[in-house]
Design an enzyme around this catalytic site. Structure first.
Site, PDB file in Angstrom:
ATOM      1  N   ASP A  62       5.340  -2.142 -18.967  1.00  0.00           N
ATOM      2  CA  ASP A  62       4.066  -1.481 -18.702  1.00  0.00           C
ATOM      3  C   ASP A  62       3.884  -0.237 -19.561  1.00  0.00           C
ATOM      4  O   ASP A  62       4.801   0.219 -20.246  1.00  0.00           O
ATOM      5  CB  ASP A  62       3.958  -1.099 -17.218  1.00  0.00           C
ATOM      6  CG  ASP A  62       5.253  -0.497 -16.652  1.00  0.00           C
ATOM      7  OD1 ASP A  62       6.017   0.101 -17.427  1.00  0.00           O
ATOM      8  OD2 ASP A  62       5.485  -0.621 -15.438  1.00  0.00           O
ATOM      9  N   ASN A 128       6.937   1.909  -2.612  1.00  0.00           N
ATOM     10  CA  ASN A 128       6.057   0.950  -1.942  1.00  0.00           C
ATOM     11  C   ASN A 128       6.374  -0.492  -2.335  1.00  0.00           C
ATOM     12  O   ASN A 128       5.620  -1.408  -2.022  1.00  0.00           O
ATOM     13  CB  ASN A 128       4.588   1.274  -2.232  1.00  0.00           C
ATOM     14  CG  ASN A 128       4.247   1.174  -3.719  1.00  0.00           C
ATOM     15  OD1 ASN A 128       5.098   0.847  -4.548  1.00  0.00           O
ATOM     16  ND2 ASN A 128       2.995   1.453  -4.066  1.00  0.00           N
ATOM     17  N   HIS A 130       6.647  -1.646  -5.452  1.00  0.00           N
ATOM     18  CA  HIS A 130       6.061  -2.160  -6.695  1.00  0.00           C
ATOM     19  C   HIS A 130       7.148  -2.451  -7.729  1.00  0.00           C
ATOM     20  O   HIS A 130       8.197  -1.810  -7.752  1.00  0.00           O
ATOM     21  CB  HIS A 130       4.970  -1.228  -7.240  1.00  0.00           C
ATOM     22  CG  HIS A 130       5.449   0.042  -7.867  1.00  0.00           C
ATOM     23  ND1 HIS A 130       4.937   1.269  -7.523  1.00  0.00           N
ATOM     24  CD2 HIS A 130       6.354   0.307  -8.852  1.00  0.00           C
ATOM     25  CE1 HIS A 130       5.509   2.211  -8.250  1.00  0.00           C
ATOM     26  NE2 HIS A 130       6.380   1.643  -9.066  1.00  0.00           N
ATOM     27  N   GLU A 135       1.150  -3.111  -7.853  1.00  0.00           N
ATOM     28  CA  GLU A 135       1.076  -2.416  -6.583  1.00  0.00           C
ATOM     29  C   GLU A 135       0.920  -3.420  -5.430  1.00  0.00           C
ATOM     30  O   GLU A 135       0.606  -4.598  -5.651  1.00  0.00           O
ATOM     31  CB  GLU A 135      -0.113  -1.443  -6.599  1.00  0.00           C
ATOM     32  CG  GLU A 135      -0.054  -0.394  -7.711  1.00  0.00           C
ATOM     33  CD  GLU A 135       0.957   0.719  -7.451  1.00  0.00           C
ATOM     34  OE1 GLU A 135       1.815   0.565  -6.562  1.00  0.00           O
ATOM     35  OE2 GLU A 135       0.894   1.751  -8.140  1.00  0.00           O
TER      36      GLU A 135
END
Length: 235
Positions: A62, A128, A130, A135
């Site tokens: 990314d 979380n 990810h 996400e």
């Protein structure tokens, strides 16, 4: 899914490096790479080794949208500083964080991934759950896409910027399908803040609400983690 408990990140880097050597001996050509603190000791092992990477290809997970590659907070800059300058690859691909033409960049990067199937993918994990910048709620069949970052992700990354307002709100990320297409995967997790995500990843339901739980569907995943990250798994 294999879980390896390590004392710390230094030991974790050494364990991952041994896995890498095994994959290279078996003909691996393309590595999928990640940024952040979790893989740093692994990259140090690579840099300090006598292995030649000049015939290998790398693809990164990314990149932030809106940061040039020479911006110290960009992931391209991170990779140059921590790996590529010391241990050049034949080719190293990262998404370009172009603000004006993100959709074209998404198409370009999906084609790169199609042309360079990943033999070993390196991952970290967010609080979380990810992986990459996928996400919660990201479809498991997603490919490279433009991401609106969760507030929790922005807050977690704010420590790298002068103020939270400077943190980019968008990124271009490999999709979950791209990640699962890798032949083998190593995921690093360190610290108590990752414990809940790791527990769900290993033993929770497979759900798009926890992107890393998709790894349960992959045949060759190794999680390298310390006691804190594994604390909820062991209870």
């Amino acid at each position: 899914m294999k879980v390896i408990k390590v004392e710390n990140q230094v030991q974790g880097g050494k364990v991952a490096f041994e896995i890498l050597k095994e994959k290279l001996a078996n003909g691996a050509q393309t590595l999928g790479l990640a940024t952040g603190s979790s893989p740093l000791e692994f990259y140090k092992e690579i840099v300090e080794s006598n292995l030649d990477f000049s015939n290998l290809t790398s693809v990164n997970l990314d990149e932030y949208v809106g940061l040039d590659g020479d911006n110290p907070q960009s992931y391209r800059y991170f990779m140059q500083e921590n790996l590529f300058n010391q241990k050049p690859f034949k080719e190293s691909f990262l998404p370009r964080g172009v603000k004006d033409n993100a959709e074209a960049e998404v198409e370009r990067y999906n084609q790169i991934l199609a042309d360079h199937p990943v033999d070993l993918q390196i991952l970290g994990i967010g609080r979380n759950g990810h992986i990459g910048f996928n996400e919660p709620g990201t479809p498991f069949d997603s490919q490279t896409h433009l991401v609106e970052l969760d507030q929790s992700t922005i807050e977690a990354n704010a420590r790298f910027f002068a103020k939270i307002e400077d943190v980019p709100t968008q990124a271009i990320s490999m999709g979950i399908k791209n990640i699962l297409d890798a032949k083998s995967i190593i995921l690093f997790a360190y610290g108590e803040s990752k414990a809940e995500a790791i527990a769900g990843t290993v033993s929770g339901p497979v759900t798009e609400n926890l992107p890393a739980s998709s790894l349960q569907n992959h045949p060759d995943v190794t999680i390298i983690a310390d006691a804190e990250a594994l604390s909820l798994l062991e209870k």
